[in-house]
Motif scaffolding. Structure first.
Motif, PDB file in Angstrom:
ATOM      1  N   PHE A  89       0.854  -1.184   0.000  1.00 64.90           N
ATOM      2  CA  PHE A  89       0.000   0.000   0.000  1.00 64.90           C
ATOM      3  C   PHE A  89       0.896   1.242   0.000  1.00 64.90           C
ATOM      4  O   PHE A  89       2.034   1.195   0.484  1.00 64.90           O
ATOM      5  N   SER A  90       0.418   2.317  -0.557  1.00 69.93           N
ATOM      6  CA  SER A  90       1.191   3.556  -0.587  1.00 69.93           C
ATOM      7  C   SER A  90       1.612   3.954   0.825  1.00 69.93           C
ATOM      8  O   SER A  90       0.798   3.936   1.758  1.00 69.93           O
ATOM      9  N   GLY A  91       2.908   4.299   0.957  1.00 68.93           N
ATOM     10  CA  GLY A  91       3.395   4.727   2.261  1.00 68.93           C
ATOM     11  C   GLY A  91       2.841   6.073   2.689  1.00 68.93           C
ATOM     12  O   GLY A  91       2.828   6.400   3.881  1.00 68.93           O
ATOM     13  N   GLN A  92       2.351   6.854   1.741  1.00 66.51           N
ATOM     14  CA  GLN A  92       1.825   8.189   2.049  1.00 66.51           C
ATOM     15  C   GLN A  92       0.314   8.199   2.240  1.00 66.51           C
ATOM     16  O   GLN A  92      -0.202   8.794   3.184  1.00 66.51           O
ATOM     17  N   THR A  93      -0.387   7.515   1.329  1.00 67.81           N
ATOM     18  CA  THR A  93      -1.851   7.561   1.375  1.00 67.81           C
ATOM     19  C   THR A  93      -2.484   6.298   1.946  1.00 67.81           C
ATOM     20  O   THR A  93      -3.642   6.320   2.352  1.00 67.81           O
ATOM     21  N   GLY A  94      -1.726   5.195   1.956  1.00 64.23           N
ATOM     22  CA  GLY A  94      -2.282   3.926   2.413  1.00 64.23           C
ATOM     23  C   GLY A  94      -3.169   3.241   1.391  1.00 64.23           C
ATOM     24  O   GLY A  94      -3.740   2.182   1.659  1.00 64.23           O
ATOM     25  N   LYS A  95      -3.279   3.833   0.194  1.00 66.33           N
ATOM     26  CA  LYS A  95      -4.136   3.262  -0.843  1.00 66.33           C
ATOM     27  C   LYS A  95      -3.442   2.123  -1.591  1.00 66.33           C
ATOM     28  O   LYS A  95      -2.222   2.063  -1.663  1.00 66.33           O
ATOM     29  N   ALA A  96      -4.239   1.249  -2.183  1.00 62.19           N
ATOM     30  CA  ALA A  96      -3.715   0.123  -2.962  1.00 62.19           C
ATOM     31  C   ALA A  96      -3.147   0.615  -4.288  1.00 62.19           C
ATOM     32  O   ALA A  96      -3.686   1.549  -4.901  1.00 62.19           O
ATOM     33  N   LYS A  97      -2.062   0.000  -4.727  1.00 66.65           N
ATOM     34  CA  LYS A  97      -1.491   0.337  -6.029  1.00 66.65           C
ATOM     35  C   LYS A  97      -2.308  -0.330  -7.140  1.00 66.65           C
ATOM     36  O   LYS A  97      -3.013  -1.315  -6.913  1.00 66.65           O
ATOM     37  N   HIS A  98      -2.158   0.200  -8.350  1.00 68.39           N
ATOM     38  CA  HIS A  98      -2.957  -0.289  -9.467  1.00 68.39           C
ATOM     39  C   HIS A  98      -2.705  -1.766  -9.741  1.00 68.39           C
ATOM     40  O   HIS A  98      -3.633  -2.509 -10.081  1.00 68.39           O
ATOM     41  N   THR A  99      -1.462  -2.205  -9.594  1.00 74.13           N
ATOM     42  CA  THR A  99      -1.143  -3.604  -9.866  1.00 74.13           C
ATOM     43  C   THR A  99      -1.928  -4.524  -8.943  1.00 74.13           C
ATOM     44  O   THR A  99      -2.471  -5.550  -9.382  1.00 74.13           O
ATOM     45  N   LEU A 100      -1.988  -4.185  -7.665  1.00 74.71           N
ATOM     46  CA  LEU A 100      -2.731  -5.002  -6.699  1.00 74.71           C
ATOM     47  C   LEU A 100      -4.205  -5.072  -7.079  1.00 74.71           C
ATOM     48  O   LEU A 100      -4.793  -6.164  -7.145  1.00 74.71           O
ATOM     49  N   THR A 101      -4.794  -3.921  -7.331  1.00 71.62           N
ATOM     50  CA  THR A 101      -6.223  -3.873  -7.686  1.00 71.62           C
ATOM     51  C   THR A 101      -6.490  -4.652  -8.967  1.00 71.62           C
ATOM     52  O   THR A 101      -7.460  -5.425  -9.055  1.00 71.62           O
ATOM     53  N   ASN A 102      -5.639  -4.446  -9.966  1.00 70.85           N
ATOM     54  CA  ASN A 102      -5.840  -5.107 -11.259  1.00 70.85           C
ATOM     55  C   ASN A 102      -5.799  -6.622 -11.145  1.00 70.85           C
ATOM     56  O   ASN A 102      -6.652  -7.336 -11.696  1.00 70.85           O
ATOM     57  N   ILE A 103      -4.782  -7.141 -10.457  1.00 67.90           N
ATOM     58  CA  ILE A 103      -4.627  -8.599 -10.380  1.00 67.90           C
ATOM     59  C   ILE A 103      -5.762  -9.228  -9.583  1.00 67.90           C
ATOM     60  O   ILE A 103      -6.269 -10.297  -9.929  1.00 67.90           O
ATOM     61  N   LEU A 104      -6.195  -8.562  -8.515  1.00 62.96           N
ATOM     62  CA  LEU A 104      -7.317  -9.092  -7.741  1.00 62.96           C
ATOM     63  C   LEU A 104      -8.615  -9.066  -8.564  1.00 62.96           C
ATOM     64  O   LEU A 104      -9.483  -9.937  -8.396  1.00 62.96           O
ATOM     65  N   ASP A 105      -8.743  -8.093  -9.463  1.00 57.11           N
ATOM     66  CA  ASP A 105      -9.960  -7.981 -10.283  1.00 57.11           C
ATOM     67  C   ASP A 105      -9.967  -8.965 -11.447  1.00 57.11           C
ATOM     68  O   ASP A 105     -10.995  -9.593 -11.736  1.00 57.11           O
ATOM     69  N   THR A 106      -8.815  -9.090 -12.152  1.00 59.08           N
ATOM     70  CA  THR A 106      -8.812  -9.857 -13.405  1.00 59.08           C
ATOM     71  C   THR A 106      -8.097 -11.205 -13.312  1.00 59.08           C
ATOM     72  O   THR A 106      -8.140 -12.002 -14.252  1.00 59.08           O
ATOM     73  N   LYS A 107      -7.387 -11.464 -12.185  1.00 58.93           N
ATOM     74  CA  LYS A 107      -6.810 -12.782 -11.883  1.00 58.93           C
ATOM     75  C   LYS A 107      -5.715 -13.233 -12.841  1.00 58.93           C
ATOM     76  O   LYS A 107      -5.515 -14.430 -13.052  1.00 58.93           O
ATOM     77  N   GLU A 108      -4.954 -12.301 -13.407  1.00 62.15           N
ATOM     78  CA  GLU A 108      -3.845 -12.686 -14.286  1.00 62.15           C
ATOM     79  C   GLU A 108      -2.823 -11.563 -14.363  1.00 62.15           C
ATOM     80  O   GLU A 108      -3.137 -10.400 -14.129  1.00 62.15           O
ATOM     81  N   PHE A 109      -1.570 -11.949 -14.677  1.00 62.48           N
ATOM     82  CA  PHE A 109      -0.498 -10.963 -14.818  1.00 62.48           C
ATOM     83  C   PHE A 109       0.678 -11.607 -15.526  1.00 62.48           C
ATOM     84  O   PHE A 109       0.744 -12.837 -15.667  1.00 62.48           O
ATOM     85  N   THR A 110       1.596 -10.768 -15.990  1.00 64.45           N
ATOM     86  CA  THR A 110       2.841 -11.264 -16.583  1.00 64.45           C
ATOM     87  C   THR A 110       4.026 -10.762 -15.774  1.00 64.45           C
ATOM     88  O   THR A 110       3.958  -9.713 -15.122  1.00 64.45           O
ATOM     89  N   LEU A 111       5.106 -11.509 -15.811  1.00 65.92           N
ATOM     90  CA  LEU A 111       6.378 -11.084 -15.243  1.00 65.92           C
ATOM     91  C   LEU A 111       7.436 -11.158 -16.333  1.00 65.92           C
ATOM     92  O   LEU A 111       7.613 -12.204 -16.966  1.00 65.92           O
ATOM     93  N   SER A 112       8.117 -10.044 -16.567  1.00 65.69           N
ATOM     94  CA  SER A 112       9.168  -9.971 -17.588  1.00 65.69           C
ATOM     95  C   SER A 112      10.484  -9.604 -16.917  1.00 65.69           C
ATOM     96  O   SER A 112      10.543  -8.674 -16.107  1.00 65.69           O
TER      97      SER A 112
END
Length: 285
Positions: free
Chosen positions: A66-89
């Protein structure tokens, strides 16, 4: 021997805790993570809190905090939890400047591929692209979320099963990745990075049970000439070699102290068998 400084993480600033972790758990490989929002926006972000956790099945993970300043979730976290897939390069030295652009916190609808000038590489098993410029890409299906903290800078471990590997021909030889050709980079503390193929050395895993430092002569273990590294080299044998008398004439006039010094010098040059013969001459075994 120098003394340790002590830091209680509950008594120091969060920024200092963060830097203590970054500097001590290093070098850390960088997973260039591609994800997609439920609205179809592609996000690309580098994570050095990233690793592999299983081979069967192949499981990898990243830890978007989570953001150290706002405590909000980063886009990557939200995206993966929503769509259940990701790539690593894999990130290479030629890509680090472009990677650094992607580390900025853009709005969720901004395409980091376009911002960085990197190229999308279409996946086969999932809908999220990898990075064409990378020599190695993994397509991953999300399997588990472990939330480690709800606080600002608190981590989330996202685990994914690799459903497809992509390796460029020039880096994949005889069934393995060639580290001299991948040219990976890793994150250190503060603004420092490490270039992996500039400091390569080979150290095969044990194919036998070494005798261990505890079975070395006490006089050797107590001698300051023998660092932990040299003791480990001496102890990395399956059994104590038999005496050969091959150095009797060369070292016959040396005292015990001189022989131990010669033994240490041989170990520095990785001449382990010869070092054991010197110990026989010193009559410590």
């Amino acid at each position: 021997m120098s003394k340790f400084q002590k830091f209680n993480p509950k008594e120091i600033e969060l920024r200092e805790v963060h830097q203590l972790l970054l500097g001590s758990v290093a070098p850390r490989p960088i997973g260039f993570t591609g994800s997609k929002s439920k609205d179809g926006h592609i996000n690309l972000a580098p994570f050095s809190y990233h690793n592999a956790f299983s081979s069967n099945p192949p499981i990898v993970g990243i830890s978007p905090a989570f953001s150290g300043q706002t405590g909000k979730a980063k886009h990557t976290l939200t995206n993966i939890l929503d769509t259940k897939e990701f790539t690593l390069s894999v990130v290479t030295h030629n890509m680090v400047e472009q990677m650094n652009i992607c580390a900025a916190e853009y709005p969720s609808n901004v395409n980091e591929f376009e911002k960085s000038g990197l190229t999308k590489y279409p996946s086969e098993m999932i809908s999220v692209p990898g990075v064409m410029e990378s020599p190695f890409i993994m397509e991953c299906q999300f399997i588990q979320h472990i939330q480690l903290s709800k606080e600002p800078a608190g981590g989330n471990l996202l685990l994914g099963q690799v459903v497809q590997f992509h390796a460029k021909e020039e880096v994949y030889n005889d069934g393995r990745i060639d580290p001299t050709k991948v040219d990976q980079v890793a994150r250190m503390g503060y603004n420092w990075y490490s270039r992996a193929n500039q400091g390569l050395f080979e150290l095969p895993a044990p194919s036998f049970i070494p005798i261990g430092v505890d079975n070395l002569p006490q006089i050797v273990k107590d001698n300051p000439l023998f660092s932990g590294k040299l003791l480990a080299r001496l102890a990395y044998v399956e059994r104590i070699p038999e005496q050969t008398n091959k150095f009797n004439s060369t070292y016959s006039n040396q005292s015990e102290g001189e022989l131990l010094k010669s033994c240490a010098q041989l170990l520095e040059n990785n001449q382990v068998e010869n070092a054991w013969q010197i110990l026989y001459l010193a009559k410590v075994i």
